[in-house]
Design an enzyme around this catalytic site. Sequence first.
Site, PDB file in Angstrom:
ATOM      1  N   GLY A 316       0.850  -1.282  -0.053  1.00  7.30           N
ATOM      2  CA  GLY A 316       0.047   0.000   0.124  1.00  7.30           C
ATOM      3  C   GLY A 316       0.685   1.223   0.290  1.00  7.30           C
ATOM      4  O   GLY A 316       1.724   1.158  -0.542  1.00  7.30           O
ATOM      5  N   GLU A 317       0.267   2.330   0.543  1.00  6.10           N
ATOM      6  CA  GLU A 317       1.260   3.342   0.729  1.00  6.10           C
ATOM      7  C   GLU A 317       1.231   4.463  -0.693  1.00  6.10           C
ATOM      8  O   GLU A 317       1.656   5.514  -0.489  1.00  6.10           O
ATOM      9  CB  GLU A 317       2.599   3.174   1.320  1.00  6.10           C
ATOM     10  CG  GLU A 317       2.629   2.815   2.723  1.00  6.10           C
ATOM     11  CD  GLU A 317       4.053   2.715   2.995  1.00  6.10           C
ATOM     12  OE1 GLU A 317       4.927   3.260   2.439  1.00  6.10           O
ATOM     13  OE2 GLU A 317       4.138   2.226   4.282  1.00  6.10           O
ATOM     14  N   GLY A 318       0.829   3.719  -1.636  1.00 10.11           N
ATOM     15  CA  GLY A 318       1.239   4.299  -3.094  1.00 10.11           C
ATOM     16  C   GLY A 318       2.336   3.849  -3.551  1.00 10.11           C
ATOM     17  O   GLY A 318       2.812   4.223  -4.700  1.00 10.11           O
TER      18      GLY A 318
END
Length: 356
Positions: A316-318
């Site tokens: 996740g997180e980008g």
Amino acid sequence: MQTLHALLRDIPAPDAEAMARAQQHIDGLLKPPGSLGRLETLAVQLAGMPGLNGTPQVGEKAVLVMCADHGVWDEGVAVSPKIVTAIQAANMTRGTTGVCVLAAQAGAKVYVIDVGIDAEPIPGVVDMRVARGCGNIAVGPAMSRSQAEALLLEVSRYTCDLAQRGVTLFGVGELGMANTTPAAAMVSVFTGSDAKEVVGIGANLPPSRIDNKVDVVRRAIAINQPNPRDGIDVLSKVGGFDLVGMTGVILGAARCGLPVLLDGFLSYSAALAACQIAPAVRPYLIPSHFSAEKGARIALAHLSMEPYLHMAMRLGEGSGAALAMPIVEAACAMFHNMGELAASNIVLPEGNANAT
């Protein structure tokens, strides 16, 4: 001041003529037509985006990370303490998390945005906080509809402001303990799939606790009764502030006629919401990687998307959006820097698309 309705109404359609010109140009480059595969189709997609002025190009790059906590954490659906959201948000401001390292490698800036962290304000984090965590979707709605609409508009405006300052390629990311639970609920609602088909391990949830997570998602949907044809209703009832924020980035980028790179499973749920709210956003979405989270395949099938990268990632997180930015730049480089067949007096026979 622009309303959410006006913003959605003003999302431009792709420029079909620019796309046709781009395809013609690509077919004349120094290669067999079609031999660069999806890099070619990506360049054509970019050419149709009005914010890029009719040609594939990348200016400034940004990854917007929406950070928030979730009331459903109380249901035992995550192994990490809730405070990890705040700790990791602070680490992002220092550039030490996965997305920060990958974004730096890609030459992109990371914007860390607090839309609902359950902690004191964090220096260096953009403050768009709605509340200290959203409601527990297992017992009631995540937020009110008005809260969801206000946050969608605020994030969309922020995204457009970044576009005015030179950003032409956006990536979406998130940070929030337990947030794969509301994401699974959203995917379940939008795709009509049972929770068992879309609930995964998230951030390393032990297999012995998966059944509880499935039950929590089913309860959330049964209690809140979200309308799958109303994206804002789904976001407000079984979503979360971070998921609303990501949806806002998508809407804002599309309003500016600019591309937005999705990340993993969380971003798929936001994309499903965005496409339900405003189907006109679809041509601006670029899938980065195939998330290893269980429900990824179902969500992507519903979006009719095939990601560019298969890396077994689920951070996740980008992180996936940042990792895929060089692919977008490669499509632009191909378009602008390759030589042309005509200049080398090469004439390829028709039907040569598969030549090597």
